[in-house]
Scaffold this motif. Structure first.
Motif, PDB file in Angstrom:
ATOM      1  N   TRP A  95       0.860  -1.178   0.000  1.00  0.00           N
ATOM      2  CA  TRP A  95       0.000   0.000   0.000  1.00  0.00           C
ATOM      3  C   TRP A  95       0.897   1.229   0.000  1.00  0.00           C
ATOM      4  CZ3 TRP A  95      -5.174   0.245  -0.632  1.00  0.00           C
ATOM      5  CH2 TRP A  95      -5.931  -0.917  -0.405  1.00  0.00           C
ATOM      6  N   PHE A  96       0.564   2.154  -0.856  1.00  0.00           N
ATOM      7  CA  PHE A  96       1.240   3.439  -0.941  1.00  0.00           C
ATOM      8  C   PHE A  96       0.196   4.537  -0.864  1.00  0.00           C
ATOM      9  CE2 PHE A  96       5.605   2.331  -2.298  1.00  0.00           C
ATOM     10  CZ  PHE A  96       5.440   0.966  -2.520  1.00  0.00           C
ATOM     11  N   ARG A  97       0.637   5.749  -0.622  1.00  0.00           N
ATOM     12  CA  ARG A  97      -0.299   6.864  -0.596  1.00  0.00           C
ATOM     13  C   ARG A  97       0.359   8.103  -1.168  1.00  0.00           C
ATOM     14  NH1 ARG A  97      -0.706   7.923   5.983  1.00  0.00           N
ATOM     15  NH2 ARG A  97       1.361   8.927   6.231  1.00  0.00           N
ATOM     16  N   GLN A  98      -0.489   8.977  -1.661  1.00  0.00           N
ATOM     17  CA  GLN A  98      -0.001  10.235  -2.215  1.00  0.00           C
ATOM     18  C   GLN A  98      -0.940  11.357  -1.831  1.00  0.00           C
ATOM     19  OE1 GLN A  98       0.777  10.197  -6.452  1.00  0.00           O
ATOM     20  NE2 GLN A  98       2.101  11.997  -6.286  1.00  0.00           N
ATOM     21  N   ALA A  99      -0.400  12.308  -1.097  1.00  0.00           N
ATOM     22  CA  ALA A  99      -1.153  13.494  -0.706  1.00  0.00           C
ATOM     23  C   ALA A  99      -0.903  14.590  -1.736  1.00  0.00           C
ATOM     24  CB  ALA A  99      -0.704  13.960   0.674  1.00  0.00           C
ATOM     25  N   PRO A 100      -1.810  15.571  -1.808  1.00  0.00           N
ATOM     26  CA  PRO A 100      -1.625  16.666  -2.760  1.00  0.00           C
ATOM     27  C   PRO A 100      -0.271  17.347  -2.589  1.00  0.00           C
ATOM     28  CG  PRO A 100      -3.815  16.735  -1.830  1.00  0.00           C
ATOM     29  CD  PRO A 100      -3.076  15.686  -1.066  1.00  0.00           C
ATOM     30  N   THR A 101       0.402  17.569  -3.667  1.00  0.00           N
ATOM     31  CA  THR A 101       1.700  18.246  -3.756  1.00  0.00           C
ATOM     32  C   THR A 101       2.841  17.418  -3.172  1.00  0.00           C
ATOM     33  OG1 THR A 101       1.670  19.477  -1.653  1.00  0.00           O
ATOM     34  CG2 THR A 101       0.503  20.460  -3.532  1.00  0.00           C
ATOM     35  N   LYS A 102       2.567  16.165  -2.798  1.00  0.00           N
ATOM     36  CA  LYS A 102       3.629  15.332  -2.235  1.00  0.00           C
ATOM     37  C   LYS A 102       3.899  14.127  -3.127  1.00  0.00           C
ATOM     38  CE  LYS A 102       3.012  16.599   2.613  1.00  0.00           C
ATOM     39  NZ  LYS A 102       2.862  16.083   4.003  1.00  0.00           N
ATOM     40  N   VAL A 103       5.060  13.539  -2.961  1.00  0.00           N
ATOM     41  CA  VAL A 103       5.385  12.351  -3.729  1.00  0.00           C
ATOM     42  C   VAL A 103       4.695  11.138  -3.112  1.00  0.00           C
ATOM     43  CG1 VAL A 103       7.605  13.287  -4.467  1.00  0.00           C
ATOM     44  CG2 VAL A 103       7.492  11.890  -2.391  1.00  0.00           C
ATOM     45  N   ARG A 104       4.531  10.115  -3.924  1.00  0.00           N
ATOM     46  CA  ARG A 104       3.925   8.887  -3.421  1.00  0.00           C
ATOM     47  C   ARG A 104       4.856   8.250  -2.398  1.00  0.00           C
ATOM     48  NH1 ARG A 104       1.265   4.884  -7.756  1.00  0.00           N
ATOM     49  NH2 ARG A 104       0.360   6.913  -8.248  1.00  0.00           N
ATOM     50  N   GLU A 105       4.284   7.793  -1.301  1.00  0.00           N
ATOM     51  CA  GLU A 105       5.098   7.217  -0.244  1.00  0.00           C
ATOM     52  C   GLU A 105       4.589   5.847   0.167  1.00  0.00           C
ATOM     53  OE1 GLU A 105       5.051   9.736   3.203  1.00  0.00           O
ATOM     54  OE2 GLU A 105       2.962   9.306   3.680  1.00  0.00           O
ATOM     55  N   PHE A 106       5.516   5.051   0.630  1.00  0.00           N
ATOM     56  CA  PHE A 106       5.232   3.703   1.096  1.00  0.00           C
ATOM     57  C   PHE A 106       4.450   3.741   2.404  1.00  0.00           C
ATOM     58  CE2 PHE A 106       5.831  -0.665   2.006  1.00  0.00           C
ATOM     59  CZ  PHE A 106       6.284  -0.786   3.320  1.00  0.00           C
ATOM     60  N   VAL A 107       3.491   2.825   2.532  1.00  0.00           N
ATOM     61  CA  VAL A 107       2.733   2.697   3.765  1.00  0.00           C
ATOM     62  C   VAL A 107       2.992   1.339   4.418  1.00  0.00           C
ATOM     63  CG1 VAL A 107       0.439   2.671   4.801  1.00  0.00           C
ATOM     64  CG2 VAL A 107       0.935   4.257   2.926  1.00  0.00           C
ATOM     65  N   ALA A 108       2.765   0.276   3.664  1.00  0.00           N
ATOM     66  CA  ALA A 108       2.913  -1.065   4.228  1.00  0.00           C
ATOM     67  C   ALA A 108       3.045  -2.075   3.097  1.00  0.00           C
ATOM     68  CB  ALA A 108       1.719  -1.421   5.105  1.00  0.00           C
ATOM     69  N   SER A 109       3.647  -3.217   3.418  1.00  0.00           N
ATOM     70  CA  SER A 109       3.757  -4.300   2.441  1.00  0.00           C
ATOM     71  C   SER A 109       3.622  -5.637   3.138  1.00  0.00           C
ATOM     72  CB  SER A 109       5.086  -4.225   1.680  1.00  0.00           C
ATOM     73  OG  SER A 109       6.177  -4.457   2.550  1.00  0.00           O
TER      74      SER A 109
END
Length: 122
Positions: free
Chosen positions: A36-50
């Motif tokens: 699972w990854f996430r991306q907030a407005p104006t931010k790069v996509r980041e790792f959440v969990a695997s």
């Protein structure tokens, strides 16, 4: 080939919980690590969990440790992300991904879903 469809996003107050689901198509789901990854407005996509193919090994970003839990059901071809104690900074589009190797790096994943919006109000 694997197709992924996320669901379960929505609007929740700070401190609340959501469970995201990612349903996969294809016969080889159980051979893929999932992330699972996430991306907030104006931010790069980041790792959440695997989670590895068997579900026996999981990995979390520091921001997710103690609050989020990743799990999978290979019979249902679904991976989940249980999110508790949500904070406004968790607001983002959440994506699930499948890859042979998994891990915390997005380029390790071959297939991506379209994302589901999570909004946490303060």
């Amino acid at each position: 080939q694997v197709q992924l469809v996320e669901s379960g996003g929505g609007l929740v107050q700070a401190g609340g919980s959501l469970r995201l689901s990612c349903a996969a198509s294809g016969r080889t789901f159980s051979t893929y690590a999932m992330g699972w990854f996430r991306q907030a407005p104006t931010k790069v996509r980041e790792f959440v969990a695997s989670i590895d193919w068997s579900g026996g090994f999981t990995n979390y970003a520091d921001s997710a440790k103690g609050r989020f839990t990743i799990s999978r059901d290979n019979a249902k071809k679904t991976v989940y992300l249980q999110m508790n104690s949500l904070k406004p900074e968790d607001t983002a589009i959440y994506y699930c991904a499948a890859g042979k190797f998994g891990g915390a790096v997005s380029i390790s994943y071959d297939y991506w879903g379209q994302g589901t919006q999570v909004t946490v109000s303060s």
